[in-house]
Design an enzyme around this catalytic site. Structure first.
Site, mmCIF file in Angstrom:
data_model
loop_
_atom_site.group_PDB
_atom_site.id
_atom_site.type_symbol
_atom_site.label_atom_id
_atom_site.label_comp_id
_atom_site.label_asym_id
_atom_site.label_seq_id
_atom_site.Cartn_x
_atom_site.Cartn_y
_atom_site.Cartn_z
ATOM 1 N N GLY A 268 40.216 38.144 -20.983
ATOM 2 C CA GLY A 268 39.323 38.209 -19.819
ATOM 3 C C GLY A 268 40.193 38.369 -18.597
ATOM 4 C CB SER B 73 44.779 34.967 -16.696
ATOM 5 O OG SER B 73 45.434 35.877 -15.833
ATOM 6 C CB CYS C 60 44.594 39.505 -23.749
ATOM 7 S SG CYS C 60 44.947 40.847 -22.609
ATOM 8 N NE ARG D 189 41.564 45.415 -16.928
ATOM 9 C CZ ARG D 189 40.539 45.819 -17.672
ATOM 10 N NH1 ARG D 189 40.429 47.075 -18.041
ATOM 11 N NH2 ARG D 189 39.601 44.978 -18.026
ATOM 12 C CG HIS E 244 42.049 41.918 -26.737
ATOM 13 N ND1 HIS E 244 41.246 40.948 -26.188
ATOM 14 C CD2 HIS E 244 42.689 42.508 -25.704
ATOM 15 C CE1 HIS E 244 41.376 40.962 -24.874
ATOM 16 N NE2 HIS E 244 42.251 41.902 -24.553
ATOM 17 C CD GLU F 233 39.801 39.335 -29.016
ATOM 18 O OE1 GLU F 233 40.912 39.257 -29.563
ATOM 19 O OE2 GLU F 233 39.636 39.495 -27.792
HETATM 20 N N1 GLN Z 1 44.734 41.655 -17.077
HETATM 21 C C1 GLN Z 1 44.118 40.425 -17.480
HETATM 22 C C2 GLN Z 1 44.770 39.220 -16.787
HETATM 23 O O1 GLN Z 1 45.743 39.371 -16.137
HETATM 24 C C3 GLN Z 1 44.198 40.240 -18.980
HETATM 25 C C4 GLN Z 1 43.416 41.326 -19.670
HETATM 26 C C5 GLN Z 1 42.739 40.908 -20.930
HETATM 27 O O2 GLN Z 1 42.616 39.721 -21.254
HETATM 28 N N2 GLN Z 1 42.242 41.895 -21.632
HETATM 29 O O3 GLN Z 1 44.304 38.143 -16.906
#
Ligand code: GLN
Length: 192
Positions: free
Chosen positions: A47, A49, A79, A133, A168, A170
């Site tokens: 998500g 962070s 992630c 990302r 990921h 999942e």
């Molecule tokens: N770019 C997000 C972050 O810095 C992490 C991306 C993800 O969890 N898919 O939190």
């Protein structure tokens, strides 16, 4: 065995699907009262962070969860979840800071910001990896050990009962990383 899934934001439902496929019970963690429910392991999903860090603080979940992780509660961060565990976040503030890894957020730049690949994961074999990302792990220290690398970057590490993946698991449909985590949870239970 029951797994708690932090469900404040991000890709928590996909982890629940994986656990369903593995016939493993799960509960969502959204507020302080949810910590009264029993869970043997914890998943921190992908998500954003910084948003999750703020919500954890605002909801007063940060300290109690941190204490449980320090007390040996098995945890898997994927992630953004890995970023939450990292002891050092380049250019930012750490959140749980329970793992001796330094991470770089959004580390792959705009061009490669999301991609799929396949590589070796220690103890599992070759697995598909989906990056969105994503961060990567710049350095591993203390008791942390590298579990996977791809493109010359560390993308998974473990320290005791903590497992962090930059990708990921999942989202790939491949159950092996979740199975690996459930084995960690089982092993931790046998030590109590
Ligand atoms: N770019 C997000 C972050 O810095 C992490 C991306 C993800 O969890 N898919 O939190």
């Amino acid at each position: 065995m029951t797994i708690g899934i932090l469900a404040l934001q991000g890709a928590f439902a996909e982890h629940a699907d994986m656990l369903d496929r593995l016939d493993t019970a799960h509960v969502t963690i959204r507020k302080l009262a949810d910590l009264e429910r029993h869970f043997d392991g914890l998943i921190l999903p992908g998500g954003e962070s910084t948003v999750m860090g703020k919500l954890l603080r605002d909801l007063e979940l940060l300290e109690p969860l941190r204490e449980r992780i320090c007390g040996g509660l098995p945890v898997m961060g994927t992630c953004a979840g890995l970023i939450l565990l990292a002891g050092e976040v380049e250019g930012g503030a750490p959140v749980f800071a329970t793992m001796h890894v330094r991470v770089r957020r959004n580390a792959y730049g705009r061009q490669d910001d999301s991609f799929d690949t396949e590589d070796d994961f220690r103890g599992i074999g070759r697995i598909p990896m989906t990056f969105i990302r994503a961060p990567y792990i710049v350095s591993v220290s203390g008791g942390a050990r590298t579990l996977a690398e791809t493109g010359g970057r560390v993308v998974a590490a473990r320290e005791g009962n903590q497992l962090g993946c930059a990708f990921h698991p999942e989202l790939t449909g491949d159950l092996r990383v979740h199975r690996y985590f459930l084995d960690m949870v089982r092993a931790a239970e046998n030590h109590i």
